[in-house]
Design an enzyme around this catalytic site. Structure first.
Site, mmCIF file in Angstrom:
data_model
loop_
_atom_site.group_PDB
_atom_site.id
_atom_site.type_symbol
_atom_site.label_atom_id
_atom_site.label_comp_id
_atom_site.label_asym_id
_atom_site.label_seq_id
_atom_site.Cartn_x
_atom_site.Cartn_y
_atom_site.Cartn_z
ATOM 1 N N HIS A 135 45.762 38.244 36.446
ATOM 2 C CA HIS A 135 44.340 37.980 36.218
ATOM 3 C C HIS A 135 44.260 37.324 34.836
ATOM 4 C CE1 HIS A 135 42.638 40.863 39.348
ATOM 5 N NE2 HIS A 135 43.929 41.216 39.296
ATOM 6 N N LYS A 216 43.982 33.016 47.127
ATOM 7 C CA LYS A 216 43.934 34.475 47.054
ATOM 8 C C LYS A 216 42.775 35.012 47.885
ATOM 9 C CE LYS A 216 44.328 38.755 45.843
ATOM 10 N NZ LYS A 216 44.009 39.235 44.490
ATOM 11 N N HIS A 271 50.162 44.648 45.802
ATOM 12 C CA HIS A 271 50.171 46.120 45.716
ATOM 13 C C HIS A 271 50.116 46.752 47.110
ATOM 14 C CE1 HIS A 271 45.939 45.057 45.729
ATOM 15 N NE2 HIS A 271 45.960 44.745 44.442
ATOM 16 N N HIS A 319 36.959 47.425 39.146
ATOM 17 C CA HIS A 319 36.226 46.965 40.328
ATOM 18 C C HIS A 319 34.721 47.201 40.219
ATOM 19 C CE1 HIS A 319 39.650 45.512 42.531
ATOM 20 N NE2 HIS A 319 40.311 46.562 42.072
#
Length: 566
Positions: A135, A216, A271, A319
């Site tokens: 990121h 993505k 992940h 998040h």
């Protein structure tokens, strides 16, 4: 003339049969091959071999290497060997025996007046790390990663925007252009991923043509079966990779729905255990599919007594969740499971999880990819013992399996293994030199494109380079036009054909991704196991091919506090 093995190791580094401990772990590697000719070793210094008419010959610059790393112990996916390494025009030119071919036998790397020397005696040499889950929240990450031994960063973002804090996405042509221009300032190979969450091809195609090396899919943008199918279709057409963070809430389907939407097409699952995000509780099943290229992010590596507590707070921040909303708390708690995190340790050791990355500042630590990889390897050796493929008294195969997770396999996955990811002739000379006692924790020297980009360095006003304070500092390849000559910006073939580097005025070397869509898990070196995974929906216990996967959390780790007192 004979000297003792200890005296030889002290002078020239370990040779065949010698064993080296990696940092303070219980991992031991053994030298498999030595490219030298005993008695003809080259070494630089007063009274040493690399002098005019001795180990240094009379050849012109075109016929000798620019830089020579002497007597280094190489750890790579293909072997653990002792060799001299020659670098020419920013690329690895030779791995073998250096010297003066006029007077020495078996010389494969000629040394001349144009050759600089880096002493590799007693040192470990590895390829620079490839972190494929970035990121791009702040530019300071790049220096942090470089100083840890990472030389390639792939991901997305635009800075500390809320979208970037959660997702590895550089959305749209305008943001892609700005980030490509910004990447010219950093001594790091960089590639950007665009936003894959859209159900029609047009918005994806324009991002690939603008320079995206991949797309993505992230649940925070809506990873529906329609978006997955559309994204993979565009990727197949333009030969770029797709990375996915699947639907934790199972709103648009379950893990079986997502796997079906792949339609056997290649995809990189981020992940894959699920704490970082993905179908709860069983996204881990994905690692058994031949078209799925599975990776971990480093906060769950390895499983320790603190892993669970730390993750809940991380998740709420990253998040954009509200601890006062019960549904947000339930969302967070559904992702953090002791049982699947423990299984992740073992699946890495079995070679079922193929890669390891950071998830930088978004539930991951950008400077700890390499360290946490080796901590996982050490924990697994202590808990599971030697691997069947390891030799007597060494951990060579385990070392090759784990180093591949952050070097060659992510490079293969994202179509850049023709340029980086291993110490092989013809590849970009992104190399990291380590003292064995500090292996995986604190590198000594980091080379980018054959030039020194970063190093441990003492007081600049001292009479020698070593007085304290010794800390990491950027070196000359991090400045000016040298930076542009020694680092790569990766783009798609479509962007290259469209003249994006010229239209944006990019100055760094350009690398083009290729072969992304034909990669299968069987191509991921030492990490191609395809288990049949079962997850109990009540207890979250994980089985691979019918065998329960459980290990205790670690109370103490190597490569930890004793290395970070200063």
């Amino acid at each position: 003339m004979k000297i003792s093995r200890q005296a030889y190791a002290d002078m020239f580094g370990p040779t065949v049969g010698d064993k080296v401990r990696l940092a303070d772990t219980e991992l031991w590697i053994e030298v498999e091959k030595d490219f030298t000719t005993y008695g003809e070793e080259v070494k630089f210094g007063g009274g040493k071999v690399i002098r005019d008419g001795m180990g240094q010959g009379q050849l012109l610059a075109a016929e000798v290497v620019d830089t020579l790393i002497t007597n280094a112990l190489i750890i790579d996916h293909w072997g653990i060997v002792k060799a001299d390494v020659g670098i020419k025009n920013g690329r690895i030119a030779a791995i073998g025996k250096a010297g003066n071919p006029d007077i020495q036998p078996d010389v494969t790397i000629a040394v001349g007046a144009a050759t600089e020397v880096i002493a590799g005696e007693g040192m470990i040499l590895t390829a620079g790390g490839v972190d494929t889950h970035i990121h791009f929240i702040c530019p300071q990450q790049i220096e942090e990663a470089l100083m840890s031994g990472v030389t390639t960063m792939i991901g997305g973002g635009t800075g500390p925007a809320t979208g970037t804090n959660a997702t590895t996405v550089t959305p749209g042509p305008w943001h892609m252009a700005r980030m490509l221009q910004a990447s010219d300032s950093f001594p790091m190979n960089i590639g950007f991923t665009g936003k894959g969450n859209v159900s029609l091809p047009g918005p994806l195609i324009e991002q690939v043509k603008a320079g995206a090396i991949g797309l993505k899919l992230h649940e925070d943008w809506g990873t529906t079966p329609a978006a997955i199918d559309n994204c993979l279709s565009v990727a197949d057409e333009y030969d770029v990779q797709v990375a996915i963070h699947t639907d934790t809430l199972n709103e648009s389907g379950f893990v079986e729905t997502t796997l079906a939407a792949f339609k056997n097409r290649t995809i990189h699952t981020y992940h894959t255990e699920g704490a970082g995000g993905g179908h709860a509780p069983d996204i881990i099943k994905a690692c058994g599919s031949p078209n799925v290229l599975p990776s971990s992010t480093n906060p769950t590596r390895p499983f320790t007594r603190n892993t669970i507590d730390e993750h809940l707070d991380m998740l709420m921040v990253c998040h954009h969740l509200d601890p006062s909303i019960a549904e947000d708390v339930a969302f967070a708690e559904s992702r953090i499971r002791r049982e699947t995190i423990a299984a992740e340790d073992i699946l890495h050791d079995l070679g079922a999880f193929s890669m390891l990355s950071s998830d930088s500042q978004a539930m991951g630590r950008v400077g700890e990819v390499i360290m946490r990889t080796w901590q996982t390897a050490d924990k697994m050796k202590k808990q599971r013992g030697p691997l069947p493929q390891d030799g007597p008294g060494n951990d060579n195969f385990r070392a090759k399996r784990y180093i591949a997770k952050y070097t060659i396999n992510p490079a293969i996955t994202h179509g850049i293994s023709h340029e980086v990811g291993s110490i092989e002739v013809g590849k970009w000379a992104d190399l990291v030199l380590w003292r064995p006692a500090f292996f995986g924790v604190k590198p000594t020297l980091i080379l980018k494109g054959g030039a020194i980009a970063a190093s441990l360095m003492g007081d600049a006003n001292a009479s020698i380079p070593t007085p304290q304070p010794v800390h990491y500092r950027p070196m000359f390849a991090s400045f000016g036009s040298s930076l542009h000559a020694t680092s790569l910006t990766f783009i798609s073939q479509a962007a290259f054909d469209a003249g994006v580097p010229e239209s944006l005025g990019l100055k760094k070397q350009i690398g083009v991704v290729k072969g992304c869509r034909t990669v299968q898990k069987k191509d991921l070196i030492h990490n191609d196991y395809l288990p049949d995974i079962e997850v109990d929906p009540q207890t979250y216990q994980v089985k691979a091919d019918g065998v329960l996967l459980w290990c205790e959390p670690a109370d103490v780790l190597p490569m930890a506090q004793r290395y970070f007192l200063f």
